[in-house]
Structure formats: structure tokens, C-alpha cells
Design an enzyme around this catalytic site. Sequence first.
Site, short mmCIF file in Angstrom:
data_model
loop_
_atom_site.label_atom_id
_atom_site.label_comp_id
_atom_site.label_asym_id
_atom_site.label_seq_id
_atom_site.Cartn_x
_atom_site.Cartn_y
_atom_site.Cartn_z
CB VAL A 92 -0.96 0.01 1.22
CG1 VAL A 92 -1.74 1.32 1.30
CG2 VAL A 92 -1.92 -1.17 1.16
CB CYS A 93 4.08 2.01 1.73
SG CYS A 93 3.66 1.41 3.38
#
Length: 187
Positions: free
Chosen positions: A46-47
Site C-alpha cells: 500500500v505504501c
Amino acid sequence: MSLIGTTIKPFTTQAYKQGKFVEVSDTDVKGKWAVFFFYPADFTFVCPTELEDLAGIYPTLQGMNVEVYSVSTDTHFSHKAWHDTSPAIGKIDYFMLGDQNHTISNNFDILRAGQGLADRGTFVVDPEGVIQLVEITSEGVGRNAVELLRKIKAAQYIASHPGEVCPAKWEEGEETLAPSLDLVGKI
């Protein structure tokens, strides 16, 4: 305890920015608006989507006198390696702070107990170093840079217009409210 209205605590760290390693401290932050964008770890899932999304609005933020500091408990060396190998992270021009000693994460009370990783959190700091906005999401919930931009515009507006507040979904140029006894029960 809420960090809203508190002043950021002292820190000094190494960062990666535009092909160079640089030192960044709390004193460098003061004098302009700042976003501290904490994320769990480099080389994750996700980062990079969030960091790339934030990179897309970075020129706009700079035009608003806002600096961005992404922060994870990785080192500045790891940030460089990720920047050099990921197409999404390669788009980043803002500061990528290393926090391997957890000072910054502890200062913002965002460090996950017993894990050594920061939670997914966003902090907007005014030019005096006072935290004006906090958003923390769970591990799997990515943030939206456009919504962050809207909130920063609202924070800057109310900072420069004492006595006014921005209602829900306020967008730049729309009407604000001036809280008073006359408005009680009429909204």
C-alpha cells in the site's frame, strides 16, 4: 492523548531527497507548513501507492509553502534503494526521512508497540511547528492525497482568517462560517 495543538519535538535524522543524503531536523521544519507522512515500511504494498499519490500533488504543495516529509523506520539507504528500483517511488522529489532509532515515530506517538514500525499516519504542522491535523488509518487503508490537499487548504485558510471555520466538504473559494451565538441551532 491528542497531539493536535502541540509543538513537534526535537529530532535530527538523515534523509534521502533528489539523489542526495541530507540531514533534517525539527528546526528545518519551522517557518513553513509541513506534512509528516508516516508509513510502515519500504518495499511494501500500500505504501508505494500512497507515496506516489502524494508525489503527484507535491508541486502544488510546494506552491502553497508546504514541505513534505515521508517517514518510516527504515534507513535513508533503504529509501535510496527503493527510490532507485520502484517506478512509483522513483517519482518522489520530497524528503524521505530515515527513523531507524524511532525518535520521530515516538515523538508523533505513531510507533507500533513491539513491532518497530510506524502506523499509517499523516500530520500537518503549521509554520510555528504546531500540529494542526492528524489522520491515522489501519494497515490496509490507503490515504488520498487530494483529500489531504483539501484539508491543508482549509487549515491554511483558518490560520489566516481568525474567527472563521470551514464546514464539511469545504473547498477553496466556498463560504466559511463565523461561529457565533446567532448560528446556534440554525445549521
